[in-house]
Design a protein around this motif. Structure first.
Motif, PDB file in Angstrom:
ATOM      1  N   SER A  96       0.836  -1.208   0.000  1.00 18.94           N
ATOM      2  CA  SER A  96       0.000   0.000   0.000  1.00 18.94           C
ATOM      3  C   SER A  96       0.866   1.252   0.000  1.00 18.94           C
ATOM      4  O   SER A  96       0.615   2.195  -0.763  1.00 18.94           O
ATOM      5  N   LEU A  97       1.884   1.275   0.845  1.00 22.81           N
ATOM      6  CA  LEU A  97       2.779   2.434   0.884  1.00 22.81           C
ATOM      7  C   LEU A  97       3.579   2.573  -0.408  1.00 22.81           C
ATOM      8  O   LEU A  97       3.872   3.686  -0.844  1.00 22.81           O
ATOM      9  N   LEU A  98       3.923   1.459  -1.018  1.00 21.69           N
ATOM     10  CA  LEU A  98       4.693   1.487  -2.253  1.00 21.69           C
ATOM     11  C   LEU A  98       3.865   1.981  -3.444  1.00 21.69           C
ATOM     12  O   LEU A  98       4.384   2.676  -4.321  1.00 21.69           O
ATOM     13  N   LEU A  99       2.579   1.668  -3.470  1.00 14.24           N
ATOM     14  CA  LEU A  99       1.742   1.959  -4.635  1.00 14.24           C
ATOM     15  C   LEU A  99       0.974   3.279  -4.585  1.00 14.24           C
ATOM     16  O   LEU A  99       0.641   3.834  -5.632  1.00 14.24           O
ATOM     17  N   VAL A 100       0.672   3.811  -3.390  1.00 14.66           N
ATOM     18  CA  VAL A 100      -0.252   4.937  -3.310  1.00 14.66           C
ATOM     19  C   VAL A 100       0.299   6.208  -3.957  1.00 14.66           C
ATOM     20  O   VAL A 100      -0.422   6.915  -4.658  1.00 14.66           O
ATOM     21  N   ARG A 101       1.556   6.528  -3.780  1.00 12.83           N
ATOM     22  CA  ARG A 101       2.105   7.756  -4.360  1.00 12.83           C
ATOM     23  C   ARG A 101       2.171   7.698  -5.893  1.00 12.83           C
ATOM     24  O   ARG A 101       1.727   8.638  -6.558  1.00 12.83           O
ATOM     25  N   PRO A 102       2.726   6.626  -6.486  1.00 18.11           N
ATOM     26  CA  PRO A 102       2.730   6.581  -7.951  1.00 18.11           C
ATOM     27  C   PRO A 102       1.329   6.609  -8.558  1.00 18.11           C
ATOM     28  O   PRO A 102       1.102   7.262  -9.575  1.00 18.11           O
ATOM     29  N   LEU A 103       0.371   5.922  -7.926  1.00 16.37           N
ATOM     30  CA  LEU A 103      -0.983   5.929  -8.460  1.00 16.37           C
ATOM     31  C   LEU A 103      -1.637   7.303  -8.332  1.00 16.37           C
ATOM     32  O   LEU A 103      -2.369   7.729  -9.228  1.00 16.37           O
ATOM     33  N   LYS A 104      -1.365   8.007  -7.252  1.00 16.03           N
ATOM     34  CA  LYS A 104      -1.892   9.368  -7.107  1.00 16.03           C
ATOM     35  C   LYS A 104      -1.276  10.277  -8.169  1.00 16.03           C
ATOM     36  O   LYS A 104      -1.959  11.109  -8.759  1.00 16.03           O
ATOM     37  N   GLY A 105       0.008  10.115  -8.436  1.00 10.38           N
ATOM     38  CA  GLY A 105       0.664  10.894  -9.479  1.00 10.38           C
ATOM     39  C   GLY A 105       0.115  10.596 -10.864  1.00 10.38           C
ATOM     40  O   GLY A 105      -0.104  11.506 -11.669  1.00 10.38           O
ATOM     41  N   ILE A 106      -0.119   9.335 -11.151  1.00 12.08           N
ATOM     42  CA  ILE A 106      -0.666   8.955 -12.463  1.00 12.08           C
ATOM     43  C   ILE A 106      -2.059   9.544 -12.640  1.00 12.08           C
ATOM     44  O   ILE A 106      -2.381  10.100 -13.694  1.00 12.08           O
ATOM     45  N   LEU A 107      -2.910   9.427 -11.621  1.00 10.40           N
ATOM     46  CA  LEU A 107      -4.270   9.959 -11.744  1.00 10.40           C
ATOM     47  C   LEU A 107      -4.272  11.478 -11.894  1.00 10.40           C
ATOM     48  O   LEU A 107      -5.061  12.027 -12.664  1.00 10.40           O
TER      49      LEU A 107
END
Length: 122
Positions: A96-107
């Protein structure tokens, strides 16, 4: 901003946490907080609002991985419940910590690229 320079791909800019317009400035100030604007091209980040999108995708991706691994472990090794709890807890928090920032950036980058705005009634 140099007009001859092409805009970066929203996915690559979002994954790297860079400005979706110039690809050079930083998008985040801290772990998940957007900067007020890009320090290179001046793009205003105040209008970016990814809402619950990143959380939904993180929960979906992490849930599939953790449940799949738990089923595989149970069928293959039949470990005690504390092993399941340790593995599932560690993986859930870590992924969860690994994925949340990149996914927020992509969106946010996709929101900029597609010129998404708040819906309005006429």
């Amino acid at each position: 901003m140099d007009v001859s320079r092409p805009t970066p791909s929203p996915v690559s800019a979002g994954l790297r946490g860079r400005c979706p317009r110039c690809g050079e400035g930083h998008m985040f100030d801290g772990f998940l907080t957007f900067r007020p604007s890009c320090e290179v091209c001046g793009l205003d980040y105040e209008s970016f609002n990814s809402g619950d999108g990143p959380a939904f995708f993180v929960m979906s991706i992490v849930g599939i991985i953790v449940v799949g691994l738990a089923l595989w472990m149970e069928i293959t090794y039949e470990p005690p419940i504390w092993v399941h709890a340790l593995v599932a807890g560690t993986l859930s928090i870590g992924l969860s910590l690994l994925l949340v920032r990149p996914l927020k950036g992509i969106l946010a980058a996709l929101q900029f690229t597609n010129k998404a705005e708040q819906g309005r009634f006429r």
